[in-house]
Design an enzyme around this catalytic site. Structure first.
Site, PDB file in Angstrom:
ATOM      1  N   ARG A 234      45.870  50.709  44.672  1.00 25.41           N
ATOM      2  CA  ARG A 234      45.192  50.629  45.951  1.00 25.41           C
ATOM      3  C   ARG A 234      45.815  51.861  46.207  1.00 25.41           C
ATOM      4  O   ARG A 234      46.632  52.293  46.253  1.00 25.41           O
ATOM      5  CB  ARG A 234      45.379  49.813  46.782  1.00 25.41           C
ATOM      6  CG  ARG A 234      43.984  48.843  47.246  1.00 25.41           C
ATOM      7  CD  ARG A 234      42.567  49.770  48.296  1.00 25.41           C
ATOM      8  NE  ARG A 234      41.318  49.045  48.070  1.00 25.41           N
ATOM      9  CZ  ARG A 234      40.343  48.495  47.677  1.00 25.41           C
ATOM     10  NH1 ARG A 234      40.681  48.758  46.003  1.00 25.41           N
ATOM     11  NH2 ARG A 234      39.951  47.480  48.338  1.00 25.41           N
ATOM     12  N   ASP A 258      43.566  56.282  39.735  1.00 22.68           N
ATOM     13  CA  ASP A 258      42.848  55.923  39.516  1.00 22.68           C
ATOM     14  C   ASP A 258      41.390  55.725  41.178  1.00 22.68           C
ATOM     15  O   ASP A 258      40.226  55.330  41.722  1.00 22.68           O
ATOM     16  CB  ASP A 258      41.831  54.732  39.148  1.00 22.68           C
ATOM     17  CG  ASP A 258      40.702  54.538  38.491  1.00 22.68           C
ATOM     18  OD1 ASP A 258      39.966  55.718  38.328  1.00 22.68           O
ATOM     19  OD2 ASP A 258      40.105  53.332  39.013  1.00 22.68           O
ATOM     20  N   GLU A 263      39.780  57.570  49.296  1.00 19.00           N
ATOM     21  CA  GLU A 263      38.742  57.645  48.844  1.00 19.00           C
ATOM     22  C   GLU A 263      37.730  58.085  49.433  1.00 19.00           C
ATOM     23  O   GLU A 263      36.852  58.292  48.593  1.00 19.00           O
ATOM     24  CB  GLU A 263      39.062  57.338  47.450  1.00 19.00           C
ATOM     25  CG  GLU A 263      39.131  55.123  47.495  1.00 19.00           C
ATOM     26  CD  GLU A 263      39.502  54.694  46.673  1.00 19.00           C
ATOM     27  OE1 GLU A 263      40.715  54.814  45.864  1.00 19.00           O
ATOM     28  OE2 GLU A 263      38.722  53.734  46.242  1.00 19.00           O
ATOM     29  N   HIS A 295      38.008  55.342  41.063  1.00 20.60           N
ATOM     30  CA  HIS A 295      37.993  54.348  41.258  1.00 20.60           C
ATOM     31  C   HIS A 295      36.707  53.835  40.014  1.00 20.60           C
ATOM     32  O   HIS A 295      35.702  52.629  40.431  1.00 20.60           O
ATOM     33  CB  HIS A 295      37.584  53.994  42.617  1.00 20.60           C
ATOM     34  CG  HIS A 295      37.821  52.524  42.957  1.00 20.60           C
ATOM     35  ND1 HIS A 295      38.091  52.720  44.098  1.00 20.60           N
ATOM     36  CD2 HIS A 295      37.768  51.445  41.849  1.00 20.60           C
ATOM     37  CE1 HIS A 295      38.757  50.930  44.142  1.00 20.60           C
ATOM     38  NE2 HIS A 295      38.751  50.481  43.123  1.00 20.60           N
TER      39      HIS A 295
HETATM   40  P1  NAI Z   1      45.878  39.781  41.606  1.00 24.11           P
HETATM   41  O1  NAI Z   1      46.116  39.054  43.138  1.00 24.11           O
HETATM   42  O2  NAI Z   1      45.652  38.188  40.293  1.00 24.11           O
HETATM   43  O3  NAI Z   1      47.475  39.841  41.270  1.00 24.11           O
HETATM   44  C1  NAI Z   1      48.758  40.757  42.510  1.00 24.11           C
HETATM   45  C2  NAI Z   1      49.530  40.407  42.297  1.00 24.11           C
HETATM   46  O4  NAI Z   1      50.500  41.171  42.981  1.00 24.11           O
HETATM   47  C3  NAI Z   1      50.207  38.497  42.036  1.00 24.11           C
HETATM   48  O5  NAI Z   1      50.968  38.208  41.125  1.00 24.11           O
HETATM   49  C4  NAI Z   1      50.949  38.741  43.673  1.00 24.11           C
HETATM   50  O6  NAI Z   1      52.230  38.082  43.518  1.00 24.11           O
HETATM   51  C5  NAI Z   1      51.787  40.049  43.360  1.00 24.11           C
HETATM   52  N1  NAI Z   1      52.168  40.688  44.504  1.00 24.11           N
HETATM   53  C6  NAI Z   1      51.448  40.551  45.957  1.00 24.11           C
HETATM   54  N2  NAI Z   1      52.691  41.529  46.380  1.00 24.11           N
HETATM   55  C7  NAI Z   1      53.435  42.065  45.646  1.00 24.11           C
HETATM   56  C8  NAI Z   1      54.466  43.182  45.930  1.00 24.11           C
HETATM   57  N3  NAI Z   1      54.909  43.608  47.400  1.00 24.11           N
HETATM   58  N4  NAI Z   1      54.982  43.394  44.722  1.00 24.11           N
HETATM   59  C9  NAI Z   1      55.041  43.083  43.777  1.00 24.11           C
HETATM   60  N5  NAI Z   1      53.693  42.609  43.206  1.00 24.11           N
HETATM   61  C10 NAI Z   1      53.594  41.618  44.600  1.00 24.11           C
HETATM   62  O7  NAI Z   1      45.177  40.758  41.707  1.00 24.11           O
HETATM   63  P2  NAI Z   1      44.721  41.157  40.352  1.00 24.11           P
HETATM   64  O8  NAI Z   1      43.204  41.230  39.941  1.00 24.11           O
HETATM   65  O9  NAI Z   1      45.565  41.131  39.287  1.00 24.11           O
HETATM   66  O10 NAI Z   1      44.348  42.958  41.146  1.00 24.11           O
HETATM   67  C11 NAI Z   1      45.193  43.393  41.114  1.00 24.11           C
HETATM   68  C12 NAI Z   1      45.250  45.626  42.008  1.00 24.11           C
HETATM   69  O11 NAI Z   1      44.014  46.491  41.368  1.00 24.11           O
HETATM   70  C13 NAI Z   1      44.640  44.978  43.486  1.00 24.11           C
HETATM   71  O12 NAI Z   1      45.533  45.415  44.178  1.00 24.11           O
HETATM   72  C14 NAI Z   1      43.315  45.544  42.870  1.00 24.11           C
HETATM   73  O13 NAI Z   1      42.891  46.579  44.284  1.00 24.11           O
HETATM   74  C15 NAI Z   1      43.169  46.708  42.216  1.00 24.11           C
HETATM   75  N6  NAI Z   1      41.678  46.295  41.708  1.00 24.11           N
HETATM   76  C16 NAI Z   1      41.421  47.327  40.821  1.00 24.11           C
HETATM   77  C17 NAI Z   1      40.586  47.879  40.201  1.00 24.11           C
HETATM   78  C18 NAI Z   1      39.633  49.400  39.944  1.00 24.11           C
HETATM   79  O14 NAI Z   1      38.553  49.241  39.652  1.00 24.11           O
HETATM   80  N7  NAI Z   1      40.304  50.235  39.374  1.00 24.11           N
HETATM   81  C19 NAI Z   1      39.194  46.894  40.041  1.00 24.11           C
HETATM   82  C20 NAI Z   1      39.594  45.271  41.006  1.00 24.11           C
HETATM   83  C21 NAI Z   1      41.467  45.045  41.014  1.00 24.11           C
END
Ligand code: NAI
Length: 341
Positions: A234, A258, A263, A295
């Site tokens: 993000r 990305d 954005e 993105h």
């Molecule tokens: P997820 O919920 O499976 O994993 C997120 C992880 O971040 C969790 O393990 C959580 O404990 C950890 N976390 C929370 N706060 C934290 C902190 N302060 N420091 C370190 N780790 C922390 O989420 P997922 O599915 O892996 O998605 C991750 C990111 O990818 C999201 O932020 C999402 O916005 C982004 N994303 C981007 C996309 C794109 O097209 N560029 C598409 C889908 C997701």
């Protein structure tokens, strides 16, 4: 059920039409984004579907509700653009796609790493101009380098797997240790150690009040001066102005993004004939060591198939009164601070 599909792009319609073949909802495709000015287009539609750039703030939700909408089906995992508390208050059910393809985003993040490292983007242009000189294209072996992964959830785990496959030493920071990552040899360390030791840092945590501008002036100063920084998570996790200042001082090696803080005014649109008004973004694009994609981490056939299927299933479940709580966003079920795409 009649569904107003806001911000629908030509490339996603086939996925939604296929997913809807059996469900037979009436899909009303709207090119326009959802805003207070366009909310009335959904009048008479019990369900509305939106994407990440749409405005689902309180006044817009109230306008939708007044027009008869009772379900908001997000074609995304993220819901930071939706006022969940207001949706709860007025009785608008918000449904999302919590997971579609962690591989899509993880592979994109690694693609950015490889492109920045081996400079494929520059090599492509050079060779087309019959410039076969190699000056300026030198990279480094990923093997043996230290990569820092911030956030080891679904996407971070896949990134760890790919990077350990390259032979990287992988450090991680996450308040919750992922046992799968531990089992593949990922070392959980304090953020300060991750910053100090990593040659590559890649962000996979959600945007929350805690992670907003996590990568700020102090964090950038704590990193190796030639660090490669990747953000497919993000935009607002990085303080863009601090990043630009660090790039100008030569305090960052290269950056792959990305996502970008502002954005919403830029991405998912063709602005090639317009003057971009965001000077911060334009400054960012001016650095040869910065690579930006708009993105598209999620943008694979598999991910788009899953997004469309879950979106349609969410509306069908809502119609039947059998909502999958795992896909529902409510202040009663999930911390509204969490935000993913
Ligand atoms: P997820 O919920 O499976 O994993 C997120 C992880 O971040 C969790 O393990 C959580 O404990 C950890 N976390 C929370 N706060 C934290 C902190 N302060 N420091 C370190 N780790 C922390 O989420 P997922 O599915 O892996 O998605 C991750 C990111 O990818 C999201 O932020 C999402 O916005 C982004 N994303 C981007 C996309 C794109 O097209 N560029 C598409 C889908 C997701």
């Amino acid at each position: 059920m009649k569904i107003a599909v806001y911000s629908s792009k030509p490339y996603e319609k086939p996925f939604l039409d296929t997913a809807n073949a059996d469900a037979r909802h009436e899909l009303v495709y709207l090119d326009t984004a959802l805003t207070s000015a366009t909310a009335d287009l959904a009048r008479g539609c019990p369900a509305v579907s939106i994407f990440v750039g749409d405005d689902a703030s309180a006044p817009v939700l109230r306008a939708l509700h007044a027009g008869g909408t009772r379900a908001l089906a997000l074609r995304s995992a993220g819901f930071n653009h939706v006022d969940i508390a207001e949706a709860d208050r007025i009785g608008l059910t918000v449904l999302r796609v919590p997971a579609y393809s962690p591989h899509a985003v993880a592979e994109h993040a690694v693609g950015l790493m490889l492109t920045l490292n081996r400079k494929f983007h520059r090599a492509f242009n050079r060779v087309r101009e019959q410039n076969f000189a190699l000056g300026g294209l030198m990279g480094f072996d990923m093997h043996g380098k230290t990569a820092g992964v911030i956030g080891t959830g679904k996407i971070g785990e896949v990134v760890c797997r790919i990077l350990t496959g390259f032979g990287c030493r992988v450090l991680a920071s996450d308040p919750v240790k992922n046992p799968v990552c531990v089992s593949m040899g990922v070392e959980y360390v304090a953020l300060a150690d991750l910053y100090a030791q990593s040659d590559i840092i890649t962000l996979h945590c959600p945007l929350s009040p805690e992670t907003k501008h996590l990568i700020n002036t102090a964090a950038l100063a704590a990193m190796k001066p030639d660090v490669m920084l990747i953000n497919t998570s993000r935009g607002a996790i990085i303080d863009t102005r601090a990043l630009i200042a660090a790039l100008k001082r030569g305090r960052v090696g290269c950056v792959g993004l990305d996502v970008y803080e502002e954005e919403g005014d830029l991405f998912f649109k063709d602005l090639s004939a317009e003057v971009v008004q965001d000077d911060v973004f334009v400054r960012l694009l001016g650095f040869p060591s910065v690579l930006v994609t708009a993105h598209q981490g999620f943008f694979t056939n598999e991910a788009c198939t899953a997004i469309a299927q879950t979106t349609i299933t969410n509306v069908s479940d809502f119609e039947r009164g059998s909502i999958n709580d795992a896909n529902r966003v409510s202040t009663r079920l999930i911390a509204p601070a969490a935000s993913t795409l």
